[in-house]
Structures are given as structure tokens and as C-alpha cells.
Motif scaffolding. Structure first.
Motif, short mmCIF file in Angstrom:
data_model
loop_
_atom_site.label_atom_id
_atom_site.label_comp_id
_atom_site.label_asym_id
_atom_site.label_seq_id
_atom_site.Cartn_x
_atom_site.Cartn_y
_atom_site.Cartn_z
N THR A 113 6.51 -36.78 26.68
CA THR A 113 6.58 -37.99 25.63
C THR A 113 5.65 -37.79 24.45
O THR A 113 4.52 -37.37 24.59
N ALA A 114 6.08 -38.19 23.39
CA ALA A 114 5.21 -38.28 22.00
C ALA A 114 5.34 -39.53 21.48
O ALA A 114 6.43 -40.05 21.37
N ASP A 115 4.32 -40.10 20.99
CA ASP A 115 4.35 -41.13 20.09
C ASP A 115 3.94 -40.94 18.72
O ASP A 115 2.99 -40.29 18.27
N ILE A 116 5.00 -41.32 17.83
CA ILE A 116 4.52 -41.46 16.30
C ILE A 116 3.76 -42.43 16.37
O ILE A 116 4.19 -43.76 16.46
N GLU A 117 2.39 -42.42 15.71
CA GLU A 117 1.48 -43.53 15.46
C GLU A 117 1.34 -43.75 14.22
O GLU A 117 1.15 -42.86 13.10
N TYR A 118 0.90 -45.02 13.83
CA TYR A 118 0.57 -45.57 12.51
C TYR A 118 -0.82 -46.00 12.72
O TYR A 118 -1.28 -46.48 13.55
#
Ligand code: GAP
Length: 457
Positions: free
Chosen positions: A272-277
């Protein structure tokens, strides 16, 4: 300049993007209503996502499945009994906290406690003397698991047999339709199924405005591929989503990809990867991309007794496809886009203007038609009728022209058309650009051609 959350909430409310839900009754906590501008922005985000993920993809098709599903779906997916948060009560002030969030807030998001067991969470909190964020005491109850699915009853009788759940994700509607779609759409693996729809979670610690709510709208793709190609497609969709967020105008410096460590992976996930802001409260998950393997199709196949495998006729091979899932909510994307586009700009004359540099595809209104004075209203209405056939257009006559420009800047309208006295003589109007504030004069008959070149959605 960075906005703080309080300013964002006020700005969104004052301009008509997002209001407190049920406000005239004192509100209902953590509910938000999207006003005239908010609903446009939301719809534009959904349209853009659908265009990129469905319309422009040879592999993907759409779906709109029911929110209520057979309760067995949630047994198979692992949500019944497994979808819960670790909860602790402060014995001094009776406030309730998510144990993993206490740790994450205490460590300024340095530690991700999502994968900790209850014992590990309790040990960490006690070893680090973590205090109740409300009263400062260090007197918590043991952890209890708190069920996140909303339950209700279908039909007139309220008993265990009539229990139904509000779906906590749209994904399961896709898995249970895998067979239908594989059979009827003529798609061959690899192919994807996209869905936009409401999801509901009884979150214990909702907050940060629309970042974490109990009712939200997810945009999910379940992409089915051969098990030997899962890594390739996982990377492909992770990068695709990252590029999509950038194409919406979000600055790359405010984005990063965070790969989950093994211990934080969900029960169904291989990677799993999260694109974070970078939100004003710190880095936060925007978009999750997971390799769900064959977990869901296998689980539904076992629970339902239906075969959910796939026959590759070319290679005469039967297999259960692996699934790559990019999942994001409209609200989180909206919040990121909203914050990222805001600027308080100092002009050459020393004045400041607030402007939302929204990508034109996302702007609630693409154009505002502004007669210089009310007397020019008839001509201005004719211009409004012409451009509003093709573009979302606002018509505004109130206040001096400078203030009307400022209002349009503040809500992110890319173009203003001003109708003045010369318009009556030569059928030309002024177009003002939101970002450069430059003005050009063009013929009314050329307006739609001019905008069609610049506005796509
Ligand atoms: N089907 C997989 C799934 O639902 P998730 O990580 O729980 O995975 C995916 O959620 C995305 O949904 C998140 O990255 C976020 O954008 C959004 N999301 C999840 N919970 C949310 C909430 N309570 N409020 C708003 N958005 C939420």
C-alpha cells in the motif's frame, strides 16, 4: 501564505462552498453541506476523475452499485467483526480517543501506529506517558474495539435478520459485480471497474473540517490483472494517481508518496502507498493505492459459493485475478485543491486580493458576466444567455466593478466578461483573466470560440 484550518472553514462558509450541516438547529457534529459553489467544485472533481479513469481509459468501465448490500458481503470482506478502531476513554474527563491517533499526534505523525496490536498501543502510551489531549490526565481505560459500520434495519421488523449496513467503502459493490461485468462488458483482463458513491463510517475521531467525516464520497477503481503482473499495475496506478493530482493544479512540493511498512498493511493488502498532502495540520493521507491481491474475489467466492475466477481463453488458463485499488474521497481532494489554490496576493498598488487559482476544469463558475452599470443589463443578459449555454456562468450586477472582480477572484472564476458603453456601439466586450488580471477586448460573436479553446470540462 498557508491557511490555517479555522480560516479555511470561515472562507469556505462565507463564500458559499461548505456550511455546517443542520446549522439552524445548532448543527449536527461533523456534518457538512455543500453550497452553490461547493456542489460545483465537487461535481467538477468527480467529472474530471470519471473522464480520466473511465472515459479516457480503454481498460476501465463504470458502475453504480447499491449502498445497501446483503450482510454476507460484509462478513466475506472482513468488515463484520474486523472493521473497528481501538478506543480508550479518559477516566478523568470521559472523553474518548483512538489509541493509534493519540500516539500519532504525540509523535507529530513520526510514528504510524496503524499496524500496532492493542497490547503494543497500550504499552507505547504508558511507556511514553501520553496524556489525554483534553484534560492532561494519564488515566485511560483499556482499549476496546469500536465497530465502525453504521447499522440499520430494512423493512418493518427490527431484528437481527433485518439488519443492513451502510457501506463503509464502495469497493465491495465492485467485487460482487465482477462476474456480471466480466461477462457483459466483453473486457479482457487486465480491466478495471470504477465507482463514485457515498460511504459511511462511524469514525471516533472525525475532524479537521471535511478531512475525516462520517459520511463521504469515495472514488474507487478496482483494477483486475494477472497475479504475475500485480507489481507492474500497482506502480502504474500509483504514478497515475500522483500525476492526476498534479494535473489538478496541486503543487508537487505539497505532495509525497508514503509506502506502508509491512506491519501497517491492512489484512487484505500485499503493498500500500498513500499519496499524502501537506495540510495545515501536517501531512495527511489523500489517496490510498493498495495491492489487494485475490483476497476479495476469493473471500466472496467462498462466502457466496459462486466461481469468481477468470478464464483466459487465449492461454487456456483459469485464475483468480489480483486487484489493484486506488481509493480517494471527493472531500479530501476538494480540501487539498481548495487549500492549495488559495493565495493572498499583494498587488502593485499595495492592495491585497484573495484569489483561488483553481484549475479552470475545477472552477465552480468558468465565467462571470458583469455589466459595468445596471443600465447595460439587457445587453449583458444576452451575453449571459450566449455563454451559459456552454459554460457554467455567473451573472452579477451588484457593487462596483472592482469589488465584483475581487469576489470572482475569491471564488476562483477564471474569466470575467465586462459589458460597458462601447459594447452597445461595437458589440465587443472585455475579458479579464483571473490570474494575470490582463484584459483583452473581443467581439461577442467570438466569445464561445475563445472560451472553447481555454475551457475543457
Ligand atoms: N476501499 C479501500 C478503502 O476504503 P481507506 O484507506 O479506508 O481504503 C480510502 O479509504 C480513501 O477514502 C482515503 O485515502 C481517503 O481519501 C478516503 N477516506 C477514508 N475515510 C474517510 C473519511 N472518514 N472521511 C473522508 N475521506 C475518507
Amino acid at each position: 501564505m498557508k491557511l490555517n484550518m479555522e480560516k479555511i472553514v470561515n472562507y469556505a462558509k462565507t463564500l458559499g462552498f461548505v456550511y455546517q450541516g443542520s446549522e439552524i438547529y445548532g448543527g449536527l457534529s461533523n456534518t457538512w453541506d455543500y453550497g452553490p459553489l461547493g456542489v460545483e467544485l465537487k461535481n467538477n472533481i468527480k467529472k474530471l476523475w470519471w473522464k480520466k479513469f473511465v472515459q479516457q481509459s480503454k481498460n476501465n468501465v463504470g458502475l453504480d452499485s447499491a449502498i445497501f448490500m446483503n450482510p454476507d458481503v460484509w462478513v466475506a470482506s472482513g468488515h463484520v467483526g474486523g472493521f473497528s478502531d481501538p478506543l480508550m476513554d479518559c477516566k478523568e474527563c470521559n472523553t474518548r480517543h483512538r489509541a493509534d491517533k493519540l500516539i500519532e499526534d504525540y509523535t507529530n505523525q513520526e510514528v504510524n501506529a496503524g499496524g500496532f496490536s492493542n497490547e503494543e498501543l497500550e504499552a507505547y502510551i504508558s511507556q511514553h506517558d501520553i496524556k489525554c489531549p483534553n484534560c492532561g490526565a494519564k488515566n485511560f481505560t483499556d482499549i476496546r474495539q469500536f465497530e465502525l459500520m453504521f447499522k440499520t434495519h430494512q423493512g418493518v421488523v427490527e431484528n437481527d435478520q433485518s439488519t443492513v449496513y451502510l457501506r463503509p467503502e464502495t469497493a465491495q459493490g465492485i467485487f460482487v459485480n465482477f462476474k456480471n461485468i466480466a461477462r457483459t462488458s466483453r473486457k479482457k483482463i487486465p480491466f478495471g471497474i470504477c465507482q463514485i458513491g457515498k460511504s459511511f463510517r462511524n469514525e471516533i475521531t472525525p475532524g479537521n473540517f471535511i478531512f475525516r467525516t462520517r459520511e463521504f464520497e469515495q472514488m474507487e477503481l478496482e483494477f483486475f490483472c494477472h497475479p504475475s503482473e500485480d507489481n507492474k499495475w500497482y506502480t502504474y496506478w500509483r504514478d497515475f494517481c500522483f500525476d492526476f493530482v498534479k494535473s489538478m493544479g496541486v503543487k508537487q512540493d505539497n505532495l509525497r508518496v508514503r509506502n506502508h511498512h509491512n506491519e501497517e498493511l491492512s489484512h487484505y493488502s500485499k503493498a500500500t502507498a498513500d499519496i499524502e498532502y501537506l495540510f495545515p495540520f501536517g501531512w495527511g493521507e489523500l489517496w490510498g493505492i493498495a495491492n489487494r491481491t485475490d483476497y476479495d474475489l476469493l473471500a466472496h467466492s467462498k462466502q457466496s459459493g459462486e466461481r469468481l475466477d477468470y478464464l483466459d481463453q487465449k492461454n487456456n488458463e483459469r485464475f483468480i485475478p489480483y486487484c489493484i485499488e486506488p481509493s480517494v474521497s471527493v472531500e479530501r481532494l476538494l480540501l487539498a485543491v481548495f487549500i492549495d489554490s488559495y493565495e493572498e496576493e499583494t498587488l502593485d498598488n499595495g492592495e491585497t486580493r484573495e484569489v483561488l487559482h483553481l484549475h479552470p476544469d475545477l472552477a465552480p463558475y468558468k465565467i462571470a458576466v458583469l455589466p459595468l452599470v445596471k443600465k447595460l443589463g439587457k445587453k449583458a443578459e444576452a451575453v449571459y444567455d450566449l455563454v451559459s449555454k456552454e459554460f457554467m456562468t455567473e451573472y452579477d450586477t451588484s457593487g462596483n466593478i472592482g469589488r465584483r472582480y475581487r469576489r470572482q477572484d475569491a471564488i476562483g472564476t477564471p474569466y470575467c466578461i465586462t459589458i460597458d458603453y462601447d459594447t452597445l456601439d461595437d458589440d465587443t466586450v472585455t475579458i479579464r483573466d483571473r490570474d494575470s488580471m490582463e484584459q483583452v477586448r473581443i467581439k461577442i460573436s467570438e466569445l464561445n470560440e475563445y472560451f472553447n479553446k481555454r475551457l475543457k470540462l
